[in-house]
Design an enzyme around this catalytic site. Structure first.
Site, short mmCIF file in Angstrom:
data_model
loop_
_atom_site.label_atom_id
_atom_site.label_comp_id
_atom_site.label_asym_id
_atom_site.label_seq_id
_atom_site.Cartn_x
_atom_site.Cartn_y
_atom_site.Cartn_z
N GLY A 4 49.16 33.88 32.93
CA GLY A 4 50.22 33.55 33.88
C GLY A 4 50.60 34.66 34.84
O GLY A 4 51.71 34.66 35.37
N ASN A 10 49.52 35.17 37.87
CA ASN A 10 49.77 34.61 39.22
C ASN A 10 51.13 33.92 39.27
O ASN A 10 51.85 34.06 40.26
CB ASN A 10 48.65 33.64 39.61
CG ASN A 10 47.45 34.36 40.17
OD1 ASN A 10 47.48 34.89 41.28
ND2 ASN A 10 46.39 34.42 39.38
N MET A 70 43.52 25.50 33.30
CA MET A 70 42.10 25.31 32.97
C MET A 70 41.76 23.85 32.64
O MET A 70 40.92 23.59 31.77
CB MET A 70 41.70 26.23 31.82
CG MET A 70 41.89 27.71 32.12
SD MET A 70 41.05 28.24 33.64
CE MET A 70 39.36 28.28 33.07
N ARG A 71 42.39 22.91 33.32
CA ARG A 71 42.02 21.50 33.20
C ARG A 71 41.75 20.99 34.61
O ARG A 71 42.46 21.39 35.56
CB ARG A 71 43.13 20.62 32.59
CG ARG A 71 43.81 21.13 31.35
CD ARG A 71 42.89 21.49 30.22
NE ARG A 71 42.04 20.44 29.73
CZ ARG A 71 41.03 20.68 28.88
NH1 ARG A 71 40.77 21.91 28.46
NH2 ARG A 71 40.28 19.68 28.45
N ILE A 72 40.76 20.14 34.74
CA ILE A 72 40.46 19.58 36.06
C ILE A 72 41.25 18.28 36.21
O ILE A 72 41.14 17.38 35.38
CB ILE A 72 38.95 19.32 36.21
CG1 ILE A 72 38.21 20.66 36.17
CG2 ILE A 72 38.66 18.58 37.52
CD1 ILE A 72 36.70 20.53 36.12
N LEU A 73 42.06 18.21 37.26
CA LEU A 73 42.89 17.03 37.48
C LEU A 73 42.06 15.94 38.18
O LEU A 73 41.30 16.23 39.10
CB LEU A 73 44.12 17.40 38.32
CG LEU A 73 45.08 18.38 37.62
CD1 LEU A 73 46.15 18.87 38.59
CD2 LEU A 73 45.72 17.74 36.39
N ASN A 108 45.80 25.44 44.56
CA ASN A 108 45.17 26.16 43.46
C ASN A 108 44.72 27.53 43.94
O ASN A 108 44.48 27.73 45.13
CB ASN A 108 43.93 25.38 42.98
CG ASN A 108 43.20 26.05 41.83
OD1 ASN A 108 43.82 26.54 40.89
ND2 ASN A 108 41.88 26.09 41.90
N HIS A 117 41.66 30.30 43.40
CA HIS A 117 40.30 30.37 42.86
C HIS A 117 39.74 31.76 43.14
O HIS A 117 39.86 32.27 44.26
CB HIS A 117 39.44 29.30 43.53
CG HIS A 117 38.06 29.24 42.95
ND1 HIS A 117 37.79 28.67 41.72
CD2 HIS A 117 36.88 29.70 43.43
CE1 HIS A 117 36.51 28.79 41.47
NE2 HIS A 117 35.93 29.41 42.48
N SER A 132 40.72 32.70 46.96
CA SER A 132 41.13 31.68 47.92
C SER A 132 42.25 30.85 47.32
O SER A 132 42.17 30.44 46.17
CB SER A 132 39.97 30.71 48.22
OG SER A 132 38.79 31.40 48.54
N GLU A 181 37.48 16.52 44.75
CA GLU A 181 36.26 17.31 44.55
C GLU A 181 36.65 18.73 44.15
O GLU A 181 37.48 19.37 44.83
CB GLU A 181 35.47 17.32 45.87
CG GLU A 181 34.03 17.72 45.66
CD GLU A 181 33.29 17.84 47.00
OE1 GLU A 181 32.37 18.66 47.07
OE2 GLU A 181 33.68 17.14 47.96
N ASP A 217 37.37 22.44 43.71
CA ASP A 217 37.38 23.66 44.55
C ASP A 217 36.89 23.41 45.98
O ASP A 217 36.29 24.30 46.60
CB ASP A 217 36.54 24.78 43.90
CG ASP A 217 37.08 25.19 42.53
OD1 ASP A 217 38.30 25.10 42.31
OD2 ASP A 217 36.26 25.57 41.66
N GLU A 258 44.88 38.31 44.39
CA GLU A 258 45.41 36.97 44.08
C GLU A 258 46.94 37.01 44.07
O GLU A 258 47.61 36.10 44.56
CB GLU A 258 44.91 36.50 42.71
CG GLU A 258 43.42 36.24 42.65
CD GLU A 258 42.98 35.67 41.31
OE1 GLU A 258 43.73 34.91 40.68
OE2 GLU A 258 41.86 36.01 40.86
C1 GRF Z 1 42.91 33.90 37.92
O1 GRF Z 1 41.87 34.79 38.15
C2 GRF Z 1 42.71 32.64 38.71
O2 GRF Z 1 42.10 32.85 39.95
C3 GRF Z 1 41.78 31.87 37.83
O3 GRF Z 1 42.23 32.13 36.51
C4 GRF Z 1 42.90 33.37 36.49
C5 GRF Z 1 44.27 33.13 35.97
O4 GRF Z 1 44.98 34.31 35.74
N1 GRF Z 1 41.76 30.47 38.18
P1 GRF Z 1 46.53 34.29 35.41
O5 GRF Z 1 46.74 33.31 34.26
O6 GRF Z 1 47.26 33.86 36.64
O7 GRF Z 1 46.86 35.69 34.99
#
Ligand code: GRF
Length: 201
Positions: A11, A13, A89-92, A107, A109, A136, A143, A145, A174
């Protein structure tokens, strides 16, 4: 602008967005942090900030549809303009994206999209001998990303880099890119969203 942030783990980000909202550099408010993982470290930080949290554990559901219905139930009644996926980490599914009542889902990425959609982005960039990579923030579409990019940041690939070293260098960017993207969206056209009571605890 009211944000729900979906996480699955660390978490960091989410934390950078919360802090940017607190210090006024991002004109938004985090109203909910939702995780599919009850052990997600980020939940501890969100709770410490008094942010409403919610766990919808995908393992509790037989199907993706049931999992997503439960997320929709959880956010029903919460005034949310944007859902920010941040290490979720789930694809919606397209169904979820269509039914979602908020204005946009975005999102982050860890690559310079459209390069390296999907997983293991840093190792793939290294294997290809890239001299630069990055991150990004993009709109989420059916689709993977593939939605329009809102903000990108580049970082150099250095001699002796490993995927782990590169991931850390990209992660620093990020943490700048996500609040910046949200600020850009906040400057867009007026966002209208319903006010209903919350179900989440
Ligand atoms: C980040 O690198 C993000 O780009 C990717 O998963 C990581 C998540 O990190 N999708 P955090 O949980 O925000 O620390």
């Amino acid at each position: 602008m009211k944000l729900a942030i979906f996480i699955s783990g660390r978490g960091s980000n989410m934390k950078s967005i919360v802090q940017a909202c607190e210090n006024g550099t991002c004109p938004a408010e985090v109203v909910l942090v939702l995780s599919n993982n009850p052990q997600a470290q980020g939940l501890v930080f969100a709770r410490s900030k008094g942010i409403q949290t919610c766990v919808v554990n995908h393992k509790d559901f037989k199907t993706k549809e049931a999992f997503e219905e439960s997320i929709l139930d959880a956010i029903d009644g919460i005034d949310i303009d944007i859902i920010c996926l941040a290490g979720f980490m789930r694809i919606l599914s397209a169904h979820f994206i269509d039914l979602c009542p908020c204005d946009s889902i975005i999102n982050i990425h860890p690559s310079l999209l459209p390069a390296y959609k999907g997983l293991n982005t840093h190792q793939r960039a290294l294997d290809d001998g890239k001299k630069e990579t990055g991150c990004s923030v993009h709109f989420v579409t059916a689709e993977l990303d593939a939605g329009d990019v809102i903000v990108q940041k580049t970082v150099p690939v250095k001699d002796g880099d490993t995927a782990e070293k590169l991931a850390l260098r990209v992660l620093e960017q990020e943490h700048k890119a996500y609040p910046e993207a949200i600020s850009l969206l906040a400057k867009r056209a007026h966002i209208d969203s319903p006010h209903i009571d919350s179900h989440c605890k």
